[in-house]
Design a protein around this motif. Structure first.
Motif, PDB file in Angstrom:
ATOM      1  N   LEU A 209       0.827  -1.200   0.000  1.00  0.00           N
ATOM      2  CA  LEU A 209       0.000   0.000   0.000  1.00  0.00           C
ATOM      3  C   LEU A 209       0.861   1.249   0.000  1.00  0.00           C
ATOM      4  N   ALA A 210       0.386   2.279  -0.674  1.00  0.00           N
ATOM      5  CA  ALA A 210       1.014   3.594  -0.579  1.00  0.00           C
ATOM      6  C   ALA A 210       0.517   4.246   0.701  1.00  0.00           C
ATOM      7  N   ALA A 211       1.398   4.436   1.658  1.00  0.00           N
ATOM      8  CA  ALA A 211       1.009   5.011   2.947  1.00  0.00           C
ATOM      9  C   ALA A 211       2.212   5.633   3.611  1.00  0.00           C
ATOM     10  N   ASP A 212       1.970   6.677   4.376  1.00  0.00           N
ATOM     11  CA  ASP A 212       3.010   7.307   5.182  1.00  0.00           C
ATOM     12  C   ASP A 212       3.039   6.591   6.526  1.00  0.00           C
ATOM     13  N   LEU A 213       3.916   5.637   6.653  1.00  0.00           N
ATOM     14  CA  LEU A 213       4.076   4.781   7.825  1.00  0.00           C
ATOM     15  C   LEU A 213       2.996   3.696   7.879  1.00  0.00           C
ATOM     16  N   PHE A 214       2.037   3.761   8.803  1.00  0.00           N
ATOM     17  CA  PHE A 214       1.184   2.610   9.103  1.00  0.00           C
ATOM     18  C   PHE A 214      -0.044   2.512   8.203  1.00  0.00           C
ATOM     19  N   PRO A 215      -0.423   1.263   7.874  1.00  0.00           N
ATOM     20  CA  PRO A 215      -1.735   1.049   7.246  1.00  0.00           C
ATOM     21  C   PRO A 215      -2.797   1.025   8.346  1.00  0.00           C
ATOM     22  N   PRO A 216      -4.075   1.018   7.982  1.00  0.00           N
ATOM     23  CA  PRO A 216      -5.118   0.912   9.015  1.00  0.00           C
ATOM     24  C   PRO A 216      -5.024  -0.419   9.760  1.00  0.00           C
ATOM     25  N   GLY A 217      -5.455  -0.409  11.015  1.00  0.00           N
ATOM     26  CA  GLY A 217      -5.565  -1.638  11.783  1.00  0.00           C
ATOM     27  C   GLY A 217      -4.377  -1.921  12.680  1.00  0.00           C
ATOM     28  N   ARG A 218      -4.352  -3.151  13.190  1.00  0.00           N
ATOM     29  CA  ARG A 218      -3.308  -3.613  14.104  1.00  0.00           C
ATOM     30  C   ARG A 218      -2.677  -4.891  13.557  1.00  0.00           C
ATOM     31  N   ALA A 219      -1.490  -5.170  14.034  1.00  0.00           N
ATOM     32  CA  ALA A 219      -0.785  -6.378  13.606  1.00  0.00           C
ATOM     33  C   ALA A 219      -0.042  -6.984  14.788  1.00  0.00           C
ATOM     34  N   ASP A 220       0.232  -8.291  14.683  1.00  0.00           N
ATOM     35  CA  ASP A 220       1.002  -8.976  15.723  1.00  0.00           C
ATOM     36  C   ASP A 220       2.472  -8.591  15.665  1.00  0.00           C
ATOM     37  N   LEU A 221       2.918  -8.179  14.475  1.00  0.00           N
ATOM     38  CA  LEU A 221       4.324  -7.827  14.293  1.00  0.00           C
ATOM     39  C   LEU A 221       4.436  -6.593  13.415  1.00  0.00           C
ATOM     40  N   LEU A 222       5.193  -5.623  13.878  1.00  0.00           N
ATOM     41  CA  LEU A 222       5.523  -4.435  13.097  1.00  0.00           C
ATOM     42  C   LEU A 222       7.017  -4.457  12.838  1.00  0.00           C
ATOM     43  N   VAL A 223       7.425  -4.279  11.591  1.00  0.00           N
ATOM     44  CA  VAL A 223       8.841  -4.277  11.234  1.00  0.00           C
ATOM     45  C   VAL A 223       9.173  -2.973  10.530  1.00  0.00           C
ATOM     46  N   CYS A 224      10.265  -2.359  10.940  1.00  0.00           N
ATOM     47  CA  CYS A 224      10.693  -1.116  10.293  1.00  0.00           C
ATOM     48  C   CYS A 224      12.213  -1.041  10.272  1.00  0.00           C
ATOM     49  N   ASN A 225      12.740  -0.769   9.098  1.00  0.00           N
ATOM     50  CA  ASN A 225      14.170  -0.526   8.917  1.00  0.00           C
ATOM     51  C   ASN A 225      14.308   0.898   8.381  1.00  0.00           C
ATOM     52  N   PRO A 226      14.230   1.900   9.265  1.00  0.00           N
ATOM     53  CA  PRO A 226      14.233   3.289   8.796  1.00  0.00           C
ATOM     54  C   PRO A 226      15.623   3.713   8.351  1.00  0.00           C
ATOM     55  N   PRO A 227      15.738   4.853   7.667  1.00  0.00           N
ATOM     56  CA  PRO A 227      17.070   5.393   7.368  1.00  0.00           C
ATOM     57  C   PRO A 227      17.866   5.531   8.664  1.00  0.00           C
ATOM     58  N   TRP A 228      19.137   5.186   8.595  1.00  0.00           N
ATOM     59  CA  TRP A 228      19.916   5.050   9.816  1.00  0.00           C
ATOM     60  C   TRP A 228      20.527   6.345  10.336  1.00  0.00           C
ATOM     61  N   LEU A 229      20.564   7.404   9.519  1.00  0.00           N
ATOM     62  CA  LEU A 229      21.218   8.639   9.934  1.00  0.00           C
ATOM     63  C   LEU A 229      20.245   9.810   9.920  1.00  0.00           C
ATOM     64  N   PRO A 230      20.161  10.582  11.004  1.00  0.00           N
ATOM     65  CA  PRO A 230      19.375  11.816  10.953  1.00  0.00           C
ATOM     66  C   PRO A 230      20.091  12.828  10.075  1.00  0.00           C
ATOM     67  N   GLY A 231      19.354  13.508   9.221  1.00  0.00           N
ATOM     68  CA  GLY A 231      19.979  14.493   8.332  1.00  0.00           C
ATOM     69  C   GLY A 231      19.177  14.652   7.070  1.00  0.00           C
ATOM     70  N   ALA A 232      19.469  15.726   6.334  1.00  0.00           N
ATOM     71  CA  ALA A 232      18.735  16.035   5.112  1.00  0.00           C
ATOM     72  C   ALA A 232      19.132  15.079   3.993  1.00  0.00           C
ATOM     73  N   ALA A 233      18.143  14.659   3.201  1.00  0.00           N
ATOM     74  CA  ALA A 233      18.381  13.819   2.030  1.00  0.00           C
ATOM     75  C   ALA A 233      18.477  14.709   0.802  1.00  0.00           C
ATOM     76  N   HIS A 234      19.513  14.507  -0.016  1.00  0.00           N
ATOM     77  CA  HIS A 234      19.746  15.355  -1.189  1.00  0.00           C
ATOM     78  C   HIS A 234      19.518  14.623  -2.505  1.00  0.00           C
ATOM     79  N   SER A 235      19.038  13.375  -2.439  1.00  0.00           N
ATOM     80  CA  SER A 235      18.733  12.611  -3.646  1.00  0.00           C
ATOM     81  C   SER A 235      17.758  11.516  -3.253  1.00  0.00           C
TER      82      SER A 235
END
Length: 329
Positions: A209-235
């Motif tokens: 699904l196209a979504a900003d973070l979570f889809p509707p509802g609940r789940a038994d498992l949530l997995v996230c591998n976010p970008p590892w460094l805080p900072g501005a993205a230039h590409s």
């Protein structure tokens, strides 16, 4: 367009760097292979040797700006009409490119990405290949995939893969037997890429699904591998590495409790690069957990293969540890 100069093999790298640094755009009108050699020579004249990470990032941004001034013309048929130029039609079309004057760095990136898309990246945890699209981060580093593939998994009926990218983690979860997986991403390119990969693997039951973070509802498992460094993205690819203001990390943690079923877990996969570079402390991270109403049930660690290089990022990576944090309400 700013000052445009038609150039060819008579242009030296030093002069090209000087003109580009002053804002001139350089339209290449000669042999394509010679343009690539000039670009490589220009890159060598724009070093990023600094011990400070912020200055390193600034020098990289400046180098990208200067190198981006070397242009080639892409015709209406998406070809480049220069001696020795490869057939660029499929690569530019797949990347959503258009006719016009395009930085040579962009064209080369499109060609490289298209090759990845055709051949795919072998993923050991899947025993299969993942085919990244242009602008979607390829799973060439697979420590995070290995962690998700071996973390304890029991009585999980539903899972959400937040920020799925190529869909590789959603595929791992489905292959591990999770009956219902929903993968989300805010990037249209990533959504298209993930759907194509999951269909190729025969995992059509995974919903993307196209979504900003979570889809509707609940789940038994949530997995996230976010970008590892805080900072501005230039590409577009930077967006897979840099998380402005730690927005994705904070958003995932803040919303996890509300999207977990009773007894469910949130798996946060994160490198300690930000800590090694002085961009975040371990105390900052654990404070995020507490503020979100989450506790640490366990943590699995893995060390990446040794890295070489003298820049601040490479030096930090030589000491890096990637962790999967098992979090519960």
């Amino acid at each position: 367009m700013e000052h445009l100069i038609e150039v060819g093999t008579g242009l030296r790298a030093a002069e090209a760097v000087r003109l580009a640094s002053q804002g001139a755009s350089l339209l290449w009108c000669d042999d394509f292979a010679a343009a690539r050699r000039l670009l490589a020579a220009m890159r060598k004249r724009l070093p990023d040797r600094t011990a400070d990470f912020y200055r390193y990032r600034q020098s990289r941004r400046n180098r990208a700006r200067v190198l981006g001034k070397l242009l080639v013309e892409v015709g209406a048929d998406l070809r480049i009409d220069l001696p020795g130029a490869p057939d660029t039609r499929a690569a530019i079309h797949a990347a959503g490119g258009r006719p016009g004057l395009v930085p040579l760095t962009t064209v080369l990136g499109m060609l490289s990405a298209h090759q990845w898309r055709l051949t795919g990246v072998p993923v050991e945890a899947l025993g299969a290949r993942i085919h990244p699209h242009y602008g979607v981060f390829p799973p060439t580093r697979q420590e995070y995939v290995s962690l998700v593939a071996r973390a304890p998994l029991a009585r999980v009926r539903t899972a959400f893969d937040i920020g799925t990218g190529t869909g590789v983690l959603a595929a791992v979860l489905a292959r591990r037997g999770v009956p219902a997986v929903v993968a989300t991403d805010v990037s249209p390119a990533a959504v298209t890429c993930a759907r194509a990969n999951l269909a190729r693997l025969g995992l059509d039951r995974v919903r993307v699904l196209a979504a900003d973070l979570f889809p509707p509802g609940r789940a038994d498992l949530l997995v996230c591998n976010p970008p590892w460094l805080p900072g501005a993205a230039h590409s577009p690819l930077d967006a897979a590495v840099f998380d402005p203001g730690s927005r994705m990390l904070s958003g995932f943690l803040a919303g996890a409790a509300a999207h977990l079923t009773d007894g469910g877990e949130a798996w946060l996969v994160l490198s300690d690069l930000a800590e090694l570079l002085g961009l975040r402390t371990r105390a900052d991270l654990t404070a995020h957990f507490t503020a979100a109403g989450l506790t640490v049930a366990d943590r699995l660690d893995i060390r990446p293969a040794p890295r070489t290089g003298t820049d601040p990022l490479s030096r930090a990576r030589s000491r890096e540890v990637v962790s999967l944090w098992r979090l519960r309400r």
